[in-house]
Design a protein around this motif. Sequence first.
Motif, mmCIF file in Angstrom:
data_model
loop_
_atom_site.group_PDB
_atom_site.id
_atom_site.type_symbol
_atom_site.label_atom_id
_atom_site.label_comp_id
_atom_site.label_asym_id
_atom_site.label_seq_id
_atom_site.Cartn_x
_atom_site.Cartn_y
_atom_site.Cartn_z
ATOM 1 N N SER A 133 0.814 -1.222 0.000
ATOM 2 C CA SER A 133 0.000 0.000 0.000
ATOM 3 C C SER A 133 0.846 1.270 0.000
ATOM 4 N N ALA A 134 1.997 1.243 0.655
ATOM 5 C CA ALA A 134 2.838 2.446 0.745
ATOM 6 C C ALA A 134 3.480 2.808 -0.585
ATOM 7 N N TYR A 135 3.486 1.869 -1.553
ATOM 8 C CA TYR A 135 4.218 2.094 -2.804
ATOM 9 C C TYR A 135 3.323 2.081 -4.042
ATOM 10 N N ARG A 136 2.023 2.118 -3.880
ATOM 11 C CA ARG A 136 1.125 1.956 -5.024
ATOM 12 C C ARG A 136 1.177 3.107 -6.011
ATOM 13 N N ASP A 137 1.579 4.262 -5.562
ATOM 14 C CA ASP A 137 1.654 5.414 -6.472
ATOM 15 C C ASP A 137 3.094 5.790 -6.773
ATOM 16 N N ARG A 138 4.046 4.858 -6.556
ATOM 17 C CA ARG A 138 5.443 5.225 -6.689
ATOM 18 C C ARG A 138 6.140 4.551 -7.857
ATOM 19 N N ASP A 139 5.390 3.813 -8.690
ATOM 20 C CA ASP A 139 5.998 3.194 -9.871
ATOM 21 C C ASP A 139 6.064 4.241 -10.977
ATOM 22 N N TYR A 140 7.269 4.679 -11.263
ATOM 23 C CA TYR A 140 7.550 5.763 -12.217
ATOM 24 C C TYR A 140 7.015 5.460 -13.614
ATOM 25 N N LEU A 141 7.115 4.198 -14.041
ATOM 26 C CA LEU A 141 6.663 3.827 -15.383
ATOM 27 C C LEU A 141 5.169 3.555 -15.422
ATOM 28 N N LEU A 142 4.643 2.921 -14.395
ATOM 29 C CA LEU A 142 3.214 2.585 -14.388
ATOM 30 C C LEU A 142 2.347 3.835 -14.494
ATOM 31 N N GLY A 143 2.752 4.905 -13.783
ATOM 32 C CA GLY A 143 1.994 6.152 -13.871
ATOM 33 C C GLY A 143 1.976 6.705 -15.280
ATOM 34 N N LEU A 144 3.100 6.583 -15.998
ATOM 35 C CA LEU A 144 3.168 7.034 -17.392
ATOM 36 C C LEU A 144 2.224 6.230 -18.268
ATOM 37 N N TYR A 145 2.246 4.897 -18.126
ATOM 38 C CA TYR A 145 1.424 4.045 -18.985
ATOM 39 C C TYR A 145 -0.066 4.219 -18.707
ATOM 40 N N MET A 146 -0.431 4.316 -17.451
ATOM 41 C CA MET A 146 -1.847 4.515 -17.123
ATOM 42 C C MET A 146 -2.308 5.904 -17.567
ATOM 43 N N GLY A 147 -1.426 6.905 -17.419
ATOM 44 C CA GLY A 147 -1.763 8.242 -17.911
ATOM 45 C C GLY A 147 -2.009 8.240 -19.408
ATOM 46 N N GLU A 148 -1.154 7.532 -20.161
ATOM 47 C CA GLU A 148 -1.329 7.464 -21.616
ATOM 48 C C GLU A 148 -2.639 6.771 -21.972
ATOM 49 N N CYS A 149 -2.965 5.702 -21.262
ATOM 50 C CA CYS A 149 -4.226 4.995 -21.536
ATOM 51 C C CYS A 149 -5.425 5.903 -21.294
ATOM 52 N N TYR A 150 -5.439 6.566 -20.152
ATOM 53 C CA TYR A 150 -6.549 7.486 -19.863
ATOM 54 C C TYR A 150 -6.628 8.598 -20.909
ATOM 55 N N GLU A 151 -5.467 9.117 -21.308
ATOM 56 C CA GLU A 151 -5.450 10.188 -22.302
ATOM 57 C C GLU A 151 -6.006 9.708 -23.640
ATOM 58 N N GLN A 152 -5.623 8.523 -24.061
ATOM 59 C CA GLN A 152 -6.119 7.977 -25.329
ATOM 60 C C GLN A 152 -7.624 7.730 -25.275
ATOM 61 N N TYR B 9 -9.400 12.775 -19.365
ATOM 62 C CA TYR B 9 -8.258 13.661 -19.141
ATOM 63 C C TYR B 9 -7.971 13.930 -17.669
ATOM 64 N N GLU B 10 -9.010 14.020 -16.838
ATOM 65 C CA GLU B 10 -8.768 14.273 -15.415
ATOM 66 C C GLU B 10 -7.974 13.131 -14.783
ATOM 67 N N GLN B 11 -8.349 11.896 -15.120
ATOM 68 C CA GLN B 11 -7.619 10.747 -14.585
ATOM 69 C C GLN B 11 -6.188 10.724 -15.126
ATOM 70 N N ALA B 12 -6.032 11.119 -16.395
ATOM 71 C CA ALA B 12 -4.686 11.159 -16.989
ATOM 72 C C ALA B 12 -3.815 12.178 -16.271
ATOM 73 N N ILE B 13 -4.372 13.352 -15.997
ATOM 74 C CA ILE B 13 -3.611 14.400 -15.301
ATOM 75 C C ILE B 13 -3.185 13.920 -13.920
ATOM 76 N N GLN B 14 -4.080 13.211 -13.227
ATOM 77 C CA GLN B 14 -3.759 12.711 -11.900
ATOM 78 C C GLN B 14 -2.595 11.716 -11.957
ATOM 79 N N GLU B 15 -2.616 10.827 -12.948
ATOM 80 C CA GLU B 15 -1.533 9.847 -13.080
ATOM 81 C C GLU B 15 -0.207 10.536 -13.416
ATOM 82 N N TYR B 16 -0.255 11.455 -14.361
ATOM 83 C CA TYR B 16 0.977 12.149 -14.765
ATOM 84 C C TYR B 16 1.557 12.964 -13.615
ATOM 85 N N SER B 17 0.686 13.639 -12.869
ATOM 86 C CA SER B 17 1.178 14.526 -11.809
ATOM 87 C C SER B 17 1.897 13.746 -10.714
ATOM 88 N N GLN B 18 1.515 12.481 -10.503
ATOM 89 C CA GLN B 18 2.180 11.669 -9.491
ATOM 90 C C GLN B 18 3.605 11.304 -9.894
#
Length: 606
Positions: free
Chosen positions: A399-418, A422-431
């Motif tokens: 639980s302490a590391y769920r938002d700390r994967d540098y690559l996962l945030g990029l990939y999920m942000g790209e998926c949401y953006e595609q 956009y709001e979910q994409a911005i949240q992923e990218y900002s992390q």
Amino acid sequence: MIEASLQRNSRNPTADVWRVLILLIFSFGLFFVSLEIVLRVIGYGSPSERVDPFQGFEGTNRIFQEIEGPDGGGLYVASPNKAYIDQRFSSSKTKNKYRIFAFGGSTTEGVPWGRNDSFPAQLHESLQEMIPTREIEVINVGVAGYASSRVLEIFKEMLDYQPDLFVVYTGQNEFRDAHFHKRELRRSSLWANLLNVMYRSRAVFFISERSELLMQKIAGKRIVSYAAESIEAVVNHPFSSETFQSFNYYRQPDFVATPDTGNGAESINASGGEVDSLLNPKSWMKSVLGEDAWRHLKEWLGFEDLSEEEVYRIFEENIRTMIDVANQQEVNLIFVAKAQNPKVVNLQNPYRINPHKFIAPGKVEEWRHYYSQGLTFMNAGDFQQALESFAQVRLSYSSAYRDRDYLLGLYMGECYEQLGQYEQAIQEYSQRLPMAHERLNALLKSIALEKNIPVLDAQQILAQNTNTGIVGYNDFVDAVHMTLTGYEAIGRALADFVANQGLVADTQVVGVPDTPVDRSDCEGAEGCMADRDFPADVFTSLGWSEFNQGKLERALSWGLRAVEKLPEDVQAHLLLGYIYTKQGVEDQAKKEWDVLRQLWLKMETP
């Protein structure tokens, strides 16, 4: 006879020592004065022309010197050893002139495009349109690589040139300076002032310069940039198929080698650091002295890293000093909180995680399966299925590391953006933005709020300049340097703020500029750049930008254009080495390594 002999033998030995000491002092003084005279006669080491021994830190010489202008009036121009700040302005200032100074590092300077396309240049153009009754003058004194400590030295000098407004964009290089300039940051004001007096002597400078060259022979070149650090690591190894090793754009993070390596997420620069080779003098000294002795030597010489808290403390002190001296001189001040590209990923760096810290017990195989599955769906364009797989990856983390994967945030942000979410994409990218970036901006804003100094947020400005609110490669060419459109957006926002806050007294704003033309799409680069003569740095930066997005053919095109324009561009040759290796053209990669090595050997301290 015997008495005389005894008297001679009983002569005071202390007096003999003093005679020898006085003779040595006199001889050294004579040598020093003679050397000083000779150096002055031959014109060696003029303080305004030689390389700045302070590298912009406290004690450095002034940037501008006054000369006679073409019209016979006084003109301030950069001193010969500060010629990289290629700005000039009149020493007299009419009542109608409104003079602005812009401070910062490479983003203020306008890298990679140049000062004419920087955000201060856009500020000048826009503000002049909005207030045509005043003569607007914007002087860009940003210098690549400068953090707040060196910005402060320039800031203090510019107070002497009748400023009306200071604009400061800083915070981007704090940890860079802490890494490469530990000695300068730890140096006391008293010692800096003493060195300043000493370095006025050409003999002292000559001896210091020769000592530095000797130290480079013993310990290797003093590296003062991440780019030079990367090149040094490449050229200090014999060439092999792994010399220019890079990674795929879509990939799973690697695991660290052992359970006790690292803490949580790590981003390890495979191209930097000390090279474990006897060919490297630093590694040789380390092996001879031993680990403990090497560490103690570095501490004694002031080479030990500054702590994070020290870096934040230095930044806070510098910001507070800027505010205090500006208020004392009654100069208006605006800070710009820095922006960063949340989509950036460096394919030179292996991104590694410690599975024993990151991943919940018994979930490693599940993590592997869903990560691989998600990337497969992404490559196939099935972004909804990819999101579902990536959601399972995230659940496999502790639980302490769920938002700390540098690559996962990029990939999920790209998926949401595609998918248009956009709001979910911005949240992923900002992390993905580094915690240090966020903390420095928060510190700047809190101090400015306390002191009632306005702050514009560059990240918000760029987000408002898009249809989706997502900041990325339309705004940046890399992690921190902007596209033409990005710089234009910051400059226009500043102009709008200055005009509408009434900072230019006794004027009437005639209107805001039209919506800027989007020039960021360089798919057909000849279309947006054909009428401009950009330096090779621009092509190199665009090449790295494409490479780090996995677009090899476009990266190759930019890299070849860069070396055609400037054959000695080391960063372009480094880029081509990585591209050719990725494409499997090893003989071409070997040629680039050979060129890099030759250029590196010719270079002085990077």
